[in-house]
Design an enzyme around this catalytic site. Structure first.
Site, PDB file in Angstrom:
ATOM      1  N   LYS A   1     -10.320   1.964  -1.665  1.00 53.07           N
ATOM      2  CA  LYS A   1     -10.516   1.443  -0.312  1.00 53.07           C
ATOM      3  C   LYS A   1     -11.839   1.918   0.279  1.00 53.07           C
ATOM      4  CE  LYS A   1      -7.625   0.869   3.859  1.00 53.07           C
ATOM      5  NZ  LYS A   1      -6.324   1.315   4.455  1.00 53.07           N
TER       6      LYS A   1
ATOM      7  N   GLU B   1       0.828  -1.206   0.000  1.00 53.35           N
ATOM      8  CA  GLU B   1       0.000   0.000   0.000  1.00 53.35           C
ATOM      9  C   GLU B   1       0.866   1.262   0.000  1.00 53.35           C
ATOM     10  OE1 GLU B   1      -3.735   1.748   2.696  1.00 53.35           O
ATOM     11  OE2 GLU B   1      -2.249   0.413   3.603  1.00 53.35           O
TER      12      GLU B   1
ATOM     13  N   CYS C   1      -5.152  -3.510   3.082  1.00 54.80           N
ATOM     14  CA  CYS C   1      -4.645  -3.361   4.453  1.00 54.80           C
ATOM     15  C   CYS C   1      -5.674  -3.653   5.540  1.00 54.80           C
ATOM     16  CB  CYS C   1      -4.047  -1.950   4.604  1.00 54.80           C
ATOM     17  SG  CYS C   1      -3.013  -1.747   6.087  1.00 54.80           S
TER      18      CYS C   1
END
Length: 264
Positions: free
Chosen positions: A113, A43, A145
């Site tokens: 995200k 990320e 994540c």
């Protein structure tokens, strides 16, 4: 139905795009030497994670500088590369934490995200869509994540056909217990492979990343895990094992969808 896949673990220098891209290129080259055809980067690998004061300065469009850099490698070597960067939104001033899939013929898709961690809610806009990205017989489900702890996204992607779940990450060392358990759980409950590429190192003398990037099989077995600060890990995955595991432990067959989507 077999594929050689790689996860890149790397420490990044805050704001040094050129240096971070060069390091990524070196680690990708190591993956290529081991015949990897799917390569996953962490990320915000091109900028570092803690650039909150300069998010807009470092954010890019997709396609843009970083995706074009990776595109050249994907095209030259006929591989698929997955990365995650700060993306400028269509509305001026908006920023997303966005993962993307690049193949030899261009960008196959991207994912913004949807579940933001803590202060990310002040930095980024939330994405609002999940989609499986197809690359030949690989059906790629993207999460990022923190989302490794949300089973819902992984399950939705699996029900949409995903056979491999990808997690570009900047996951903290302090919560390794979550990383360890959740990454295995997402593989087991969905009967699929998980590729989790994590950051390493420390930023601003306070944010310590956990490393331990890993590739996990459908039974939750860690096939390979990174142990060095900058490392490329590689494993061979067999998509036939996804089918076998889902038949041996039929969570997806036995899922009572009516409970979760009752008729009105």
């Amino acid at each position: 139905m077999k594929h050689v896949v790689a996860a890149i673990q790397m420490n990044c220098e805050l704001g040094n795009k050129e240096g971070n891209l060069q390091k990524a290129q070196t680690l990708i080259a190591q993956a290529l030497e081991q015949q990897a055809t799917l390569i996953v980067l962490p990320e915000l690998f091109n900028t570092g994670y803690r650039v909150e004061e300069q998010d807009w300065q470092y954010a890019e469009t997709i396609p843009g500088e970083t995706t074009e850099f990776l595109q050249r490698m994907a095209t030259q070597h006929e591989v698929t590369i997955i990365g995650c960067i700060l993306e400028r939104g269509e509305i001026g001033g908006t920023i997303f934490d966005t993962a993307f899939v690049i193949a030899k013929n261009g960008i196959l898709g991207k994912y913004r995200k949807t579940h933001l961690w803590d202060q990310e809610n002040l930095r980024f806009n939330r994405g609002d869509a999940l989609a499986v990205i197809h690359q030949e017989d690989l059906k790629i489900g993207l999460q990022i994540c923190y989302e490794i702890g949300f089973p819902e996204g992984a399950r939705i992607l699996t029900l949409q056909g995903a056979n491999v779940l990808i997690y570009p990450s900047a996951f903290g060392e302090q919560r390794y217990y979550i990383w360890d358990t959740a990454s295995k759980a997402r593989a087991i409950e969905n009967g699929c492979y998980v590729i989790a590429a994590n950051r390493s190192g420390i930023e601003k003398q306070s944010t310590q990343f956990g490393g331990k990037s890993r590739i996990i099989d459908p039974q939750g077995k860690v096939l390979v895990e990174a142990v060095q600060e900058d490392e490329c890990i590689v494993a061979t995955i067999d998509l036939q094992r996804v089918i076998q595991q889902r038949r041996e432990v039929p969570y997806l067959r036995d899922l009572n969808k009516a409970i979760f989507h009752p008729s009105e």
